[in-house]
Design a protein around this motif. Structure first.
Motif, PDB file in Angstrom:
ATOM      1  N   PHE A  23       0.845  -1.177   0.000  1.00 48.60           N
ATOM      2  CA  PHE A  23       0.000   0.000   0.000  1.00 48.60           C
ATOM      3  C   PHE A  23       0.881   1.227   0.000  1.00 48.60           C
ATOM      4  O   PHE A  23       1.886   1.266   0.697  1.00 48.60           O
ATOM      5  CB  PHE A  23      -0.907  -0.017   1.223  1.00 48.60           C
ATOM      6  N   MET A 116      -7.311  -0.870   7.091  1.00 43.59           N
ATOM      7  CA  MET A 116      -6.315  -0.116   6.322  1.00 43.59           C
ATOM      8  C   MET A 116      -5.427   0.703   7.258  1.00 43.59           C
ATOM      9  O   MET A 116      -4.216   0.786   7.085  1.00 43.59           O
ATOM     10  CB  MET A 116      -7.003   0.846   5.352  1.00 43.59           C
ATOM     11  N   GLY A 118      -4.783   0.105  10.403  1.00 43.02           N
ATOM     12  CA  GLY A 118      -3.890  -0.796  11.118  1.00 43.02           C
ATOM     13  C   GLY A 118      -2.714  -1.231  10.260  1.00 43.02           C
ATOM     14  O   GLY A 118      -1.564  -1.245  10.702  1.00 43.02           O
ATOM     15  N   GLN A 120      -1.289   0.340   7.918  1.00 41.48           N
ATOM     16  CA  GLN A 120      -0.313   1.415   7.706  1.00 41.48           C
ATOM     17  C   GLN A 120       0.813   1.367   8.729  1.00 41.48           C
ATOM     18  O   GLN A 120       1.973   1.600   8.391  1.00 41.48           O
ATOM     19  CB  GLN A 120      -1.011   2.773   7.793  1.00 41.48           C
ATOM     20  N   ALA A 121       0.468   1.034   9.987  1.00 41.41           N
ATOM     21  CA  ALA A 121       1.508   0.972  11.023  1.00 41.41           C
ATOM     22  C   ALA A 121       2.498  -0.148  10.707  1.00 41.41           C
ATOM     23  O   ALA A 121       3.710   0.018  10.877  1.00 41.41           O
ATOM     24  CB  ALA A 121       0.877   0.766  12.392  1.00 41.41           C
ATOM     25  N   ALA A 124       4.749   1.013   7.966  1.00 40.51           N
ATOM     26  CA  ALA A 124       5.771   1.927   8.488  1.00 40.51           C
ATOM     27  C   ALA A 124       6.929   1.147   9.110  1.00 40.51           C
ATOM     28  O   ALA A 124       8.093   1.496   8.919  1.00 40.51           O
ATOM     29  CB  ALA A 124       5.163   2.878   9.519  1.00 40.51           C
ATOM     30  N   ALA A 125       6.607   0.071   9.831  1.00 31.99           N
ATOM     31  CA  ALA A 125       7.657  -0.737  10.454  1.00 31.99           C
ATOM     32  C   ALA A 125       8.522  -1.426   9.405  1.00 31.99           C
ATOM     33  O   ALA A 125       9.745  -1.465   9.521  1.00 31.99           O
ATOM     34  CB  ALA A 125       7.036  -1.768  11.398  1.00 31.99           C
ATOM     35  N   ILE A 127       9.131  -0.459   6.348  1.00 29.03           N
ATOM     36  CA  ILE A 127       9.999   0.524   5.689  1.00 29.03           C
ATOM     37  C   ILE A 127      11.152   0.905   6.620  1.00 29.03           C
ATOM     38  O   ILE A 127      12.306   1.001   6.196  1.00 29.03           O
ATOM     39  CB  ILE A 127       9.213   1.791   5.319  1.00 29.03           C
ATOM     40  N   VAL A 131      15.144   0.582   5.886  1.00 26.52           N
ATOM     41  CA  VAL A 131      16.038   1.742   5.906  1.00 26.52           C
ATOM     42  C   VAL A 131      17.190   1.511   6.875  1.00 26.52           C
ATOM     43  O   VAL A 131      18.346   1.836   6.583  1.00 26.52           O
ATOM     44  CB  VAL A 131      15.258   3.021   6.274  1.00 26.52           C
ATOM     45  N   PHE A 158      14.669  15.734   2.788  1.00 25.08           N
ATOM     46  CA  PHE A 158      13.706  15.812   3.880  1.00 25.08           C
ATOM     47  C   PHE A 158      13.428  17.240   4.305  1.00 25.08           C
ATOM     48  O   PHE A 158      12.277  17.637   4.456  1.00 25.08           O
ATOM     49  CB  PHE A 158      14.184  14.988   5.075  1.00 25.08           C
TER      50      PHE A 158
ATOM     51  N   GLU B  52      -4.041   5.885  -1.432  1.00 29.66           N
ATOM     52  CA  GLU B  52      -3.201   5.702  -0.250  1.00 29.66           C
ATOM     53  C   GLU B  52      -3.481   4.364   0.430  1.00 29.66           C
ATOM     54  O   GLU B  52      -2.625   3.809   1.090  1.00 29.66           O
ATOM     55  CB  GLU B  52      -3.457   6.831   0.759  1.00 29.66           C
ATOM     56  N   MET B  53      -4.723   3.906   0.317  1.00 25.26           N
ATOM     57  CA  MET B  53      -5.099   2.689   1.042  1.00 25.26           C
ATOM     58  C   MET B  53      -5.036   1.431   0.183  1.00 25.26           C
ATOM     59  O   MET B  53      -5.260   0.337   0.685  1.00 25.26           O
ATOM     60  CB  MET B  53      -6.522   2.787   1.579  1.00 25.26           C
ATOM     61  N   ALA B 126      10.906   7.456   3.887  1.00 23.50           N
ATOM     62  CA  ALA B 126      10.409   6.600   4.963  1.00 23.50           C
ATOM     63  C   ALA B 126      10.004   7.440   6.175  1.00 23.50           C
ATOM     64  O   ALA B 126       8.959   7.208   6.780  1.00 23.50           O
ATOM     65  CB  ALA B 126      11.490   5.592   5.364  1.00 23.50           C
ATOM     66  N   LEU B 127      10.828   8.430   6.498  1.00 21.90           N
ATOM     67  CA  LEU B 127      10.515   9.264   7.657  1.00 21.90           C
ATOM     68  C   LEU B 127       9.227  10.064   7.424  1.00 21.90           C
ATOM     69  O   LEU B 127       8.417  10.239   8.327  1.00 21.90           O
ATOM     70  CB  LEU B 127      11.693  10.198   7.955  1.00 21.90           C
ATOM     71  N   THR B 128       9.040  10.533   6.181  1.00 18.05           N
ATOM     72  CA  THR B 128       7.816  11.254   5.854  1.00 18.05           C
ATOM     73  C   THR B 128       6.592  10.383   6.088  1.00 18.05           C
ATOM     74  O   THR B 128       5.606  10.815   6.697  1.00 18.05           O
ATOM     75  CB  THR B 128       7.845  11.703   4.368  1.00 18.05           C
ATOM     76  N   ILE B 129       6.668   9.136   5.608  1.00 12.95           N
ATOM     77  CA  ILE B 129       5.538   8.216   5.765  1.00 12.95           C
ATOM     78  C   ILE B 129       5.319   7.912   7.248  1.00 12.95           C
ATOM     79  O   ILE B 129       4.194   7.913   7.747  1.00 12.95           O
ATOM     80  CB  ILE B 129       5.801   6.906   4.981  1.00 12.95           C
ATOM     81  N   LEU B 130       6.429   7.692   7.973  1.00 12.89           N
ATOM     82  CA  LEU B 130       6.349   7.371   9.395  1.00 12.89           C
ATOM     83  C   LEU B 130       5.645   8.491  10.169  1.00 12.89           C
ATOM     84  O   LEU B 130       4.763   8.235  10.990  1.00 12.89           O
ATOM     85  CB  LEU B 130       7.771   7.163   9.938  1.00 12.89           C
ATOM     86  N   ILE B 131       6.025   9.732   9.872  1.00  9.62           N
ATOM     87  CA  ILE B 131       5.413  10.872  10.567  1.00  9.62           C
ATOM     88  C   ILE B 131       3.926  10.966  10.232  1.00  9.62           C
ATOM     89  O   ILE B 131       3.090  11.179  11.102  1.00  9.62           O
ATOM     90  CB  ILE B 131       6.160  12.178  10.202  1.00  9.62           C
ATOM     91  N   ILE B 133       1.941   8.560   9.449  1.00 12.23           N
ATOM     92  CA  ILE B 133       1.184   7.489  10.085  1.00 12.23           C
ATOM     93  C   ILE B 133       1.081   7.698  11.605  1.00 12.23           C
ATOM     94  O   ILE B 133       0.049   7.435  12.205  1.00 12.23           O
ATOM     95  CB  ILE B 133       1.818   6.125   9.727  1.00 12.23           C
ATOM     96  N   ASN B 148      -0.633   9.304  17.595  1.00 13.47           N
ATOM     97  CA  ASN B 148      -1.601   8.211  17.545  1.00 13.47           C
ATOM     98  C   ASN B 148      -0.997   6.997  18.273  1.00 13.47           C
ATOM     99  O   ASN B 148      -0.131   6.320  17.742  1.00 13.47           O
ATOM    100  CB  ASN B 148      -1.915   7.893  16.079  1.00 13.47           C
ATOM    101  N   ALA B 151      -1.298   3.453  16.675  1.00 12.08           N
ATOM    102  CA  ALA B 151      -0.361   3.295  15.561  1.00 12.08           C
ATOM    103  C   ALA B 151       1.063   3.143  16.081  1.00 12.08           C
ATOM    104  O   ALA B 151       1.834   2.321  15.581  1.00 12.08           O
ATOM    105  CB  ALA B 151      -0.463   4.490  14.613  1.00 12.08           C
ATOM    106  N   LEU B 154       1.544  -0.414  17.546  1.00 14.93           N
ATOM    107  CA  LEU B 154       1.584  -1.371  16.433  1.00 14.93           C
ATOM    108  C   LEU B 154       2.915  -1.277  15.697  1.00 14.93           C
ATOM    109  O   LEU B 154       3.548  -2.280  15.365  1.00 14.93           O
ATOM    110  CB  LEU B 154       0.463  -1.079  15.434  1.00 14.93           C
ATOM    111  N   PHE B 155       3.338  -0.028  15.450  1.00 10.55           N
ATOM    112  CA  PHE B 155       4.587   0.211  14.734  1.00 10.55           C
ATOM    113  C   PHE B 155       5.764  -0.359  15.515  1.00 10.55           C
ATOM    114  O   PHE B 155       6.593  -1.101  14.975  1.00 10.55           O
ATOM    115  CB  PHE B 155       4.770   1.716  14.503  1.00 10.55           C
ATOM    116  N   GLY B 180      -4.730  -4.077  14.459  1.00  8.85           N
ATOM    117  CA  GLY B 180      -5.054  -2.653  14.473  1.00  8.85           C
ATOM    118  C   GLY B 180      -6.508  -2.399  14.109  1.00  8.85           C
ATOM    119  O   GLY B 180      -7.190  -1.598  14.742  1.00  8.85           O
TER     120      GLY B 180
END
Lengths: 191, 187
Positions: A23, A116, A118, A120-121, A124-125, A127, A131, A158, B52-53, B126-131, B133, B148, B151, B154-155, B180
């Motif tokens: 996603f 969806m 859930g 996403q978290a 994020a992990a 990715i 990295v 960034f 996005e989803m 990656a940092l952009t996406i992390l922030i 989320i 959140n 999130a 879970l992360f 989640g």
């Protein structure tokens, strides 16, 4: 011939699978592809993979599509490129075509949007993990210039939002200068 | 005729979108909302949310979404092919040049500088996406209330599992979707 066919099949199924479960944009899919083709199947070396990603980013179009076309080409030539192209675009094409037909119901479904969110978290992990691996590989080589290029590229995108193409050119320029100066110095030492 | 227009529009989007999905957004909007009026601006923002989803790059998502609305399944196929054709050809041309010249020492040097730069780029994305989320659309903040927590937990749990046992990432994504999803629905 049989062997080629089985490579095509593996290429198609791996790429299709990654594309279907990823996603978000290209930066989500690239770590997954790296994990599959570099660490899992061992079809491509890590350095080669990073070169391919750089080529994918230097040309227009979705990075996920570009990268998978390059992986396909690297593994199995032009047919391989076509195989991975279709394997990458079919999942989103089918998903979005279906959603487009039922889109107002989809957008309002609470269960779907909770799942969806859930996912996403987890994304994020995944990715972050990728990295951390990539970054520690650069650091492990213990070359100050490489670490500096990595940090500067990070800061430029960034914080300063500099264009990606310019950053790739910057990395290439520094790398070329390094080699040219090194060769010149070696020549000087030999005389 | 409308198929031809779709093809031509998405061919331009595919040809001109340098730098990935976010770079393609204004181009897509220009073609499908402003120039052709194929979807409304409201539908366009919904499309971005859906993109996005759902799996896949935004360009392909937009092509399939708009293509189906305008001309059914053939429209979806034509628009998607239009979107990937230019990058497909360009990328193959570049890789042939790369394979031909990659052993030259100057090219080797350039690549040795490009690789860490690419790593930096990926880290930034990656940092952009992390922030996004963990803190949502308002961005990073030191105020704990805007974090959140669901999130974040879970992360953190996913990351620990990934670092320690190196499972297939797909399981992490599906697992955090199920856990989640249940938490978000119960809250």
């Amino acid at each position: 011939m049989e062997k080629r066919k089985s490579i095509y099949r593996k290429l198609f199924s791996s790429t299709f699978y990654i594309s279907a479960f990823t996603f978000g944009g290209g930066y989500v899919i690239i770590p997954l592809m790296k994990k599959k083709f570099v660490e899992g199947l061992k079809w491509i070396e890590e350095d080669e993979m990073l070169n391919l990603i750089a080529i994918a980013q230097s040309s227009p179009g979705p990075i996920a599509v570009n990268t998978s076309v390059l992986i396909g080409y690297n593994v199995a030539g032009l047919v391989g490129a076509l195989v991975s192209l279709w394997a990458t675009i079919l999942p989103p094409m089918i998903t979005l075509s279906v959603i487009s037909m039922f889109y107002s119901a989809f957008i309002k479904n609470a269960v779907i949007s909770a799942i969806m969110k859930g996912m996403q978290a987890g994304v994020a992990a995944v990715i972050t993990d990728a990295v951390l691996n990539l970054g520690s590989n650069v650091a492990k080589k213990k070359e100050l210039i490489s670490v500096l290029i990595m940090l500067i590229a990070f800061i430029m995108t960034f914080f300063l939002k500099v264009n990606v193409v310019l950053i790739i050119l910057f990395g290439g320029l520094i790398g070329t200068l390094k080699v040219v100066l090194h060769e010149r110095r070696n020549k000087g030492g030999g005389e | 005729m409308v198929l031809l227009k779709l093809f031509w529009s998405f061919l331009q989007i595919g040809l001109l979108s340098f730098g990935g999905g976010m770079a393609a957004l204004p181009l897509i909007q220009n073609q499908v909302v402003d120039l052709h009026g194929w979807i409304t601006l409201k539908e366009y923002t919904d499309l971005i949310t859906i993109a996005e989803m759902t799996p896949g790059p935004i360009g392909i998502n937009a092509a399939a979404f708009v293509g189906v609305r305008i001309a059914g399944v053939p429209g979806s196929i034509i628009a998607t092919v239009g979107c990937v054709l230019p990058p497909f050809l360009i990328v193959l041309l570049l890789v042939r040049l790369y394979l031909k010249y990659k052993n030259l020492s100057a090219v080797q040097g350039a690549l040795s500088g490009i690789r860490p730069a690419v790593t930096g780029l990926i880290a930034s994305a990656a940092l952009t996406i992390l922030i996004l989320i963990l803190w949502g659309e308002n961005g990073f903040s030191t105020n704990l209330e805007s974090l959140n927590f669901v999130a974040f937990i879970l992360f953190a749990a996913s990351l620990i599992v990934l670092r320690k046992w190196k499972p297939n990432p797909i399981f992490i994504i599906l697992g955090s979707g199920i856990v989640g999803g249940a938490i978000y629905l119960l809250l």
